[in-house]
Design an enzyme around this catalytic site. Sequence first.
Site, PDB file in Angstrom:
ATOM      1  N   ASP A 217     -62.182  70.159-107.910  1.00  0.00           N
ATOM      2  CA  ASP A 217     -62.515  70.467-109.303  1.00  0.00           C
ATOM      3  C   ASP A 217     -63.797  71.289-109.364  1.00  0.00           C
ATOM      4  O   ASP A 217     -64.763  71.017-108.651  1.00  0.00           O
ATOM      5  CB  ASP A 217     -62.687  69.144-110.063  1.00  0.00           C
ATOM      6  CG  ASP A 217     -62.883  69.328-111.543  1.00  0.00           C
ATOM      7  OD1 ASP A 217     -61.927  69.723-112.220  1.00  0.00           O
ATOM      8  OD2 ASP A 217     -63.999  69.045-112.030  1.00  0.00           O
ATOM      9  N   GLU A 277     -60.613  68.575 -88.653  1.00  0.00           N
ATOM     10  CA  GLU A 277     -60.451  67.395 -87.788  1.00  0.00           C
ATOM     11  C   GLU A 277     -59.151  66.658 -88.098  1.00  0.00           C
ATOM     12  O   GLU A 277     -58.721  65.799 -87.316  1.00  0.00           O
ATOM     13  CB  GLU A 277     -61.626  66.437 -87.980  1.00  0.00           C
ATOM     14  CG  GLU A 277     -62.982  66.983 -87.561  1.00  0.00           C
ATOM     15  CD  GLU A 277     -64.086  65.994 -87.886  1.00  0.00           C
ATOM     16  OE1 GLU A 277     -63.814  64.766 -87.807  1.00  0.00           O
ATOM     17  OE2 GLU A 277     -65.196  66.433 -88.230  1.00  0.00           O
TER      18      GLU A 277
END
Length: 556
Positions: A217, A277
Amino acid sequence: MTATPLMTEPKMIEEPTIDRDWWRGAVIYQIYPRSFQDQNGDGVGDLVGITSRLDYVADLGVDAIWLSPVFTSPMKDFGYDVSDYRGIDPSFGTLEDFDHLVHKAHSLGLKVIIDQVISHSSDKHAWFAESRQNRTNARADWYVWADPKPDGTPPNNWLSIFGGSAWQWDSRRMQYYLHNFLVSQPDLNFHNPDVQEALLGDMRFWLERGVDGFRLDTVNFYFHSQGLESNPVVKPEDFNASTAPAVNPYNFQEHLFDKSRPENLAFLERLRAMMDEYPSTTTVGEIGDSQHQLAIMAQYTSGDDRLHMAYTFDYLGGEFSAEHFRASIAATEAGAPDGWICLAFSNHDVVRHVSRWAVHGQEAAFTRLAATLILCMRGSVCLYQGEELGLKEAELAFEDLVDPYGIEFWPQFKGRDGCRTPMVWQAHAANGAFSTANRTWLPVPAEHLVHAVDTQDGVDGSVLEFYRALLAFRKAHPALAKGSIELLAASGDVLAFIRTEGAERLLCVFNMGANAAEFIVPSGLSPVAAGCPGVLAAVIDGEIDLEPFGAYIGVL
């Protein structure tokens, strides 16, 4: 005598292939949790309800869902004011409910993207409660605090998108704090590395729970200028109301110092490093900047060390015209050649596009043309719940409004409640089968009931079945998902381009006007109808005659 068993080579178990690029060209279905399905009968949608409807979403043929915020919140901005980034708000359910939703989605082949609202928190967050106590506590610098001018007024002219000054006086510290949105949504201070670390840790919490990505957002609001310079007046030729409604004085400034700051790039690189990751996760950023959104999108999505993709307000506002779309596509291709855009015509913040753009009396043709167009453009696609039913913006009475944005600017701007009303599942059930409550958090519009899922499911020619067929068509053509785009010259209301991926080339032509139009096929091209749902036009003597809001898709 027992025979000695023969020694055999251990079988190599093949690791499943991970498609790290699944998001590129993916179709994402946005769910507004308060309004999708209420399972416990309190009038507000919840996680168990969403889980019960995931088969419907999977049957559409989309690749992922995006959940608007379900975190712990006082709900002043209906979840976009977070008081605990690791908690589920009781109105939506529990962490166990969330885990079950993710498991069910994954079993159906759906990825799960969740909203992250980290530019600001709720003023009920423990961090802010501590920060506002005094100027010396451990989190004193976790939010944006500033001294008043000598006359006691705010430190500069920055405005809140939700109206009034972006600064709120706090008597405990005898300072102002920054809030780009509601007074109850104080801005976090991203210049403090501890803040970044805490927020990244909170996001890692959800990655460990199996989410496949984040919708970020207001991603360009993270940093402010530490010099606190006042914003300049926007130049008349640069004025537009794409980020805020035209009646909002926020549009009168060019927002150079309160957002879209260069320091954001380094944080996005930290965020991407963490995402990498977790193979096959993604990020999509919301960029709100009326004057610089394309340049920001290019910066934020170029290369492979920042955001995976971003969306601007080019198609969530603006006009539905070949001229506007052609200019926007050309600008994106020229300005962000390495970037990747996420396309949307509707979402939880804007008037539904059928109401915003359709020509009276031709809504049905427009709805189909808009769906065909967005699913043929270059980029990933966000579809907003109910869009696949052809829903229009709901007309609500002032006394039914709950959105503080609409209440502030009524009646010229009616806020966001009209696009957030509950999903309609059954035409003749109470509340459209959204809820068994006597009263739902927003009313279910009577005019939406005739478009309910059960009136369209399995019905030839319905908008719902058209969307399903279109999504299957897009999935069958790699050029539409991941291909390049080449704009072609066209006149009037016609938009034309070629999508190419490998050996596949598709000619895509759209009449975006309410009158019939024609397109002359460029010499050297010999398109053959691709079998796109709803397409009636054909190539005759090198010319394509298009009905109002008609389209043609051909294989080259």
